[in-house]
Design a protein around this motif. Structure first.
Motif, PDB file in Angstrom:
ATOM      1  N   ALA A 298      40.864  54.589  21.340  1.00 32.27           N
ATOM      2  CA  ALA A 298      40.384  54.639  19.803  1.00 32.27           C
ATOM      3  C   ALA A 298      40.712  56.116  19.220  1.00 32.27           C
ATOM      4  O   ALA A 298      40.531  56.194  18.153  1.00 32.27           O
ATOM      5  N   ALA A 299      41.333  56.968  20.097  1.00 31.69           N
ATOM      6  CA  ALA A 299      41.558  58.464  19.698  1.00 31.69           C
ATOM      7  C   ALA A 299      42.958  58.502  18.970  1.00 31.69           C
ATOM      8  O   ALA A 299      43.982  57.998  19.468  1.00 31.69           O
ATOM      9  N   CYS A 300      43.013  59.094  17.750  1.00 30.64           N
ATOM     10  CA  CYS A 300      44.197  59.394  17.073  1.00 30.64           C
ATOM     11  C   CYS A 300      44.799  60.858  17.567  1.00 30.64           C
ATOM     12  O   CYS A 300      44.062  61.737  17.483  1.00 30.64           O
ATOM     13  N   LEU A 301      45.939  60.670  18.345  1.00 32.66           N
ATOM     14  CA  LEU A 301      46.438  62.017  18.879  1.00 32.66           C
ATOM     15  C   LEU A 301      47.330  62.943  17.950  1.00 32.66           C
ATOM     16  O   LEU A 301      47.750  64.046  18.341  1.00 32.66           O
ATOM     17  N   GLY A 302      48.146  62.189  17.010  1.00 32.47           N
ATOM     18  CA  GLY A 302      48.780  62.818  16.297  1.00 32.47           C
ATOM     19  C   GLY A 302      49.909  62.157  15.561  1.00 32.47           C
ATOM     20  O   GLY A 302      49.340  60.689  15.401  1.00 32.47           O
ATOM     21  N   ILE A 303      51.014  62.406  15.211  1.00 33.50           N
ATOM     22  CA  ILE A 303      51.957  61.491  14.265  1.00 33.50           C
ATOM     23  C   ILE A 303      53.457  61.563  14.773  1.00 33.50           C
ATOM     24  O   ILE A 303      53.616  62.699  15.652  1.00 33.50           O
ATOM     25  N   PHE A 304      54.224  60.754  14.489  1.00 33.22           N
ATOM     26  CA  PHE A 304      55.632  60.645  15.185  1.00 33.22           C
ATOM     27  C   PHE A 304      56.669  60.393  14.129  1.00 33.22           C
ATOM     28  O   PHE A 304      56.079  59.755  13.280  1.00 33.22           O
ATOM     29  N   GLU A 305      57.840  60.819  14.229  1.00 29.22           N
ATOM     30  CA  GLU A 305      58.812  60.317  13.387  1.00 29.22           C
ATOM     31  C   GLU A 305      60.035  59.818  14.347  1.00 29.22           C
ATOM     32  O   GLU A 305      60.226  60.746  15.158  1.00 29.22           O
ATOM     33  N   GLN A 306      60.485  58.981  14.066  1.00 30.59           N
ATOM     34  CA  GLN A 306      61.530  58.371  15.082  1.00 30.59           C
ATOM     35  C   GLN A 306      62.864  57.726  14.379  1.00 30.59           C
ATOM     36  O   GLN A 306      62.599  57.049  13.201  1.00 30.59           O
ATOM     37  N   ILE A 307      63.903  58.313  14.797  1.00 28.69           N
ATOM     38  CA  ILE A 307      65.254  57.631  14.064  1.00 28.69           C
ATOM     39  C   ILE A 307      66.063  56.891  14.846  1.00 28.69           C
ATOM     40  O   ILE A 307      66.219  57.370  16.057  1.00 28.69           O
ATOM     41  N   PHE A 308      66.396  55.630  14.616  1.00 27.09           N
ATOM     42  CA  PHE A 308      67.348  54.763  15.497  1.00 27.09           C
ATOM     43  C   PHE A 308      68.680  54.469  15.048  1.00 27.09           C
ATOM     44  O   PHE A 308      68.652  54.512  13.786  1.00 27.09           O
ATOM     45  N   GLY A 309      69.586  54.529  15.667  1.00 27.26           N
ATOM     46  CA  GLY A 309      70.792  54.170  15.545  1.00 27.26           C
ATOM     47  C   GLY A 309      71.430  53.072  15.787  1.00 27.26           C
ATOM     48  O   GLY A 309      71.278  52.587  17.079  1.00 27.26           O
ATOM     49  N   LEU A 310      71.363  52.088  15.243  1.00 25.87           N
ATOM     50  CA  LEU A 310      71.570  50.432  15.567  1.00 25.87           C
ATOM     51  C   LEU A 310      73.089  50.067  15.346  1.00 25.87           C
ATOM     52  O   LEU A 310      73.740  50.390  14.232  1.00 25.87           O
ATOM     53  N   ILE A 311      73.531  49.410  16.279  1.00 23.06           N
ATOM     54  CA  ILE A 311      75.063  48.844  16.142  1.00 23.06           C
ATOM     55  C   ILE A 311      74.920  47.524  16.522  1.00 23.06           C
ATOM     56  O   ILE A 311      74.291  47.397  17.648  1.00 23.06           O
ATOM     57  N   ARG A 312      75.669  46.594  15.898  1.00 21.26           N
ATOM     58  CA  ARG A 312      75.790  45.253  16.271  1.00 21.26           C
ATOM     59  C   ARG A 312      76.571  45.050  17.565  1.00 21.26           C
ATOM     60  O   ARG A 312      77.619  45.681  17.864  1.00 21.26           O
ATOM     61  N   SER A 313      76.074  44.031  18.304  1.00 21.83           N
ATOM     62  CA  SER A 313      76.798  43.790  19.509  1.00 21.83           C
ATOM     63  C   SER A 313      77.510  42.544  19.233  1.00 21.83           C
ATOM     64  O   SER A 313      76.953  41.322  19.361  1.00 21.83           O
ATOM     65  N   PRO A 314      78.991  42.641  19.401  1.00 20.68           N
ATOM     66  CA  PRO A 314      79.595  41.173  18.849  1.00 20.68           C
ATOM     67  C   PRO A 314      79.371  40.177  19.957  1.00 20.68           C
ATOM     68  O   PRO A 314      79.353  38.971  19.762  1.00 20.68           O
ATOM     69  N   GLU A 315      79.216  40.880  21.185  1.00 27.73           N
ATOM     70  CA  GLU A 315      79.318  39.887  22.429  1.00 27.73           C
ATOM     71  C   GLU A 315      77.946  38.968  22.342  1.00 27.73           C
ATOM     72  O   GLU A 315      78.305  37.727  22.734  1.00 27.73           O
ATOM     73  N   TYR A 316      76.953  39.460  21.888  1.00 31.71           N
ATOM     74  CA  TYR A 316      75.714  38.795  22.008  1.00 31.71           C
ATOM     75  C   TYR A 316      75.187  38.472  20.517  1.00 31.71           C
ATOM     76  O   TYR A 316      74.151  37.881  20.395  1.00 31.71           O
ATOM     77  N   ASN A 317      75.902  38.858  19.585  1.00 35.95           N
ATOM     78  CA  ASN A 317      75.480  38.666  17.919  1.00 35.95           C
ATOM     79  C   ASN A 317      74.060  39.260  17.856  1.00 35.95           C
ATOM     80  O   ASN A 317      73.290  38.529  17.348  1.00 35.95           O
ATOM     81  N   SER A 318      73.912  40.287  18.346  1.00 37.26           N
ATOM     82  CA  SER A 318      72.610  41.204  18.062  1.00 37.26           C
ATOM     83  C   SER A 318      72.816  42.472  18.069  1.00 37.26           C
ATOM     84  O   SER A 318      73.789  43.247  18.417  1.00 37.26           O
ATOM     85  N   TRP A 319      71.667  43.113  17.597  1.00 37.95           N
ATOM     86  CA  TRP A 319      71.727  44.661  17.413  1.00 37.95           C
ATOM     87  C   TRP A 319      71.224  45.497  18.517  1.00 37.95           C
ATOM     88  O   TRP A 319      70.262  44.923  19.303  1.00 37.95           O
TER      89      TRP A 319
END
Length: 288
Positions: A230-251
């Motif tokens: 139940a405790a809030c410990l702090g904050i975060f920022e997160q950056i993801f770099g996504l690239i599509r995978s043609p083999e599986y048609n997913s990111w």
């Protein structure tokens, strides 16, 4: 016969798994007016689901405590203020269950968001929202304090040469870098599974940004709060770099930059729904 939809039944199953045996047995007595005796938690859960006619009524029961609903929502990747009252959590849970699911499919391999949206008019923000809902749900599910069945986590969601930059400022500043799908997957897993952290993203417009580039890289930035129980410990920022995978048609995830700041280092910043400090020009640099 239960009056719950399939979505509500799935949601309640997760909520009931978070409850103590005593509260489950008591709730079963309440729902059935003590007309059915149950002897274990499995019977109690089945009986509660079978005899519940209305989802809101069950959520408002005293034994379905505020903290349990908060923990359930966090596990589903839904950001709520730690100070939210129970009626607000109930309302948000019902909205979650009644909403039409986004166009996010999982392939038989358990890969992430399918590329069903990459057409003319592709909106990177829609992909960003879908991706974050998917990512934080499976990441948080690894936290044993949620009492959920862990979802399909592993190196298959990352490119083989994925890179993780992890910056934390708690009692002191600390920087870590990891290269490769196996190492990145294991380091992120340790945060939820071993350190019992819950990451609650702010998926509103002030907490989420996403861009696209001619090269196919989609950077997605999100801010949120970090909790343990139940405790809030702090904050975060997160950056993801996504690239599509043609083999599986997913990111798949090409890189992650994760910045964690402890409560003591925030200097009075409101942590209920942190905004992103990254602006669009900074994200655009990642596309070049």
């Amino acid at each position: 016969m239960s009056g719950l939809s399939e979505t509500e039944r799935v949601g309640f199953t997760k909520i009931l798994e978070l409850m103590t045996k005593g509260d489950l047995l008591s709730l079963s007595d309440t729902v059935t007016n003590k007309m059915i005796a149950v002897e274990n938690v499995t019977e109690a859960r089945k009986t509660i689901l079978s005899f519940t006619k209305n989802a809101e009524e069950l959520l408002r029961r005293k034994k379905v405590q505020r903290d349990i609903i908060f923990k359930y929502l966090a596990g589903e990747g839904v950001r709520m203020s730690p100070s939210s009252e129970k009626h607000q959590l109930v309302k948000r849970t019902l909205e979650l269950w009644s909403s039409v699911k986004c166009g996010v499919d999982e392939s038989p391999r358990g890969d992430m968001v399918k590329t069903t949206d990459m057409k003319v008019g592709f909106d990177p923000l829609v992909l960003g929202q879908q991706f974050c809902q998917w990512f934080f749900q499976i990441w948080n599910s690894q936290n044993p304090s949620l009492g959920q069945q862990p979802q399909d986590w592993g190196p298959q969601h990352f490119w083989p040469n994925v890179k993780l930059h992890l910056f934390s400022r708690v009692s002191s500043e600390h920087m870590e870098e990891f290269l490769g799908a196996e190492l990145v997957s294991l380091r992120l897993l340790a945060l939820t599974k071993e350190e019992h952290l819950l990451f609650s993203p702010n998926l509103d417009s002030d907490g989420l940004k996403a861009l696209t580039s001619p090269h196919g890289l989609v950077p997605v930035a999100v801010a949120g709060t970090i909790h343990r129980d139940a405790a809030c410990l702090g904050i975060f920022e997160q950056i993801f770099g996504l690239i599509r995978s043609p083999e599986y048609n997913s990111w798949k995830i090409k890189f992650i930059k994760l910045k964690i700041r402890g409560q003591d280092t925030l200097g009075g910043i409101e942590v209920a729904a942190p905004d992103l400090s990254n602006n669009s020009s900074e994200l655009q640099l990642l596309c070049s």
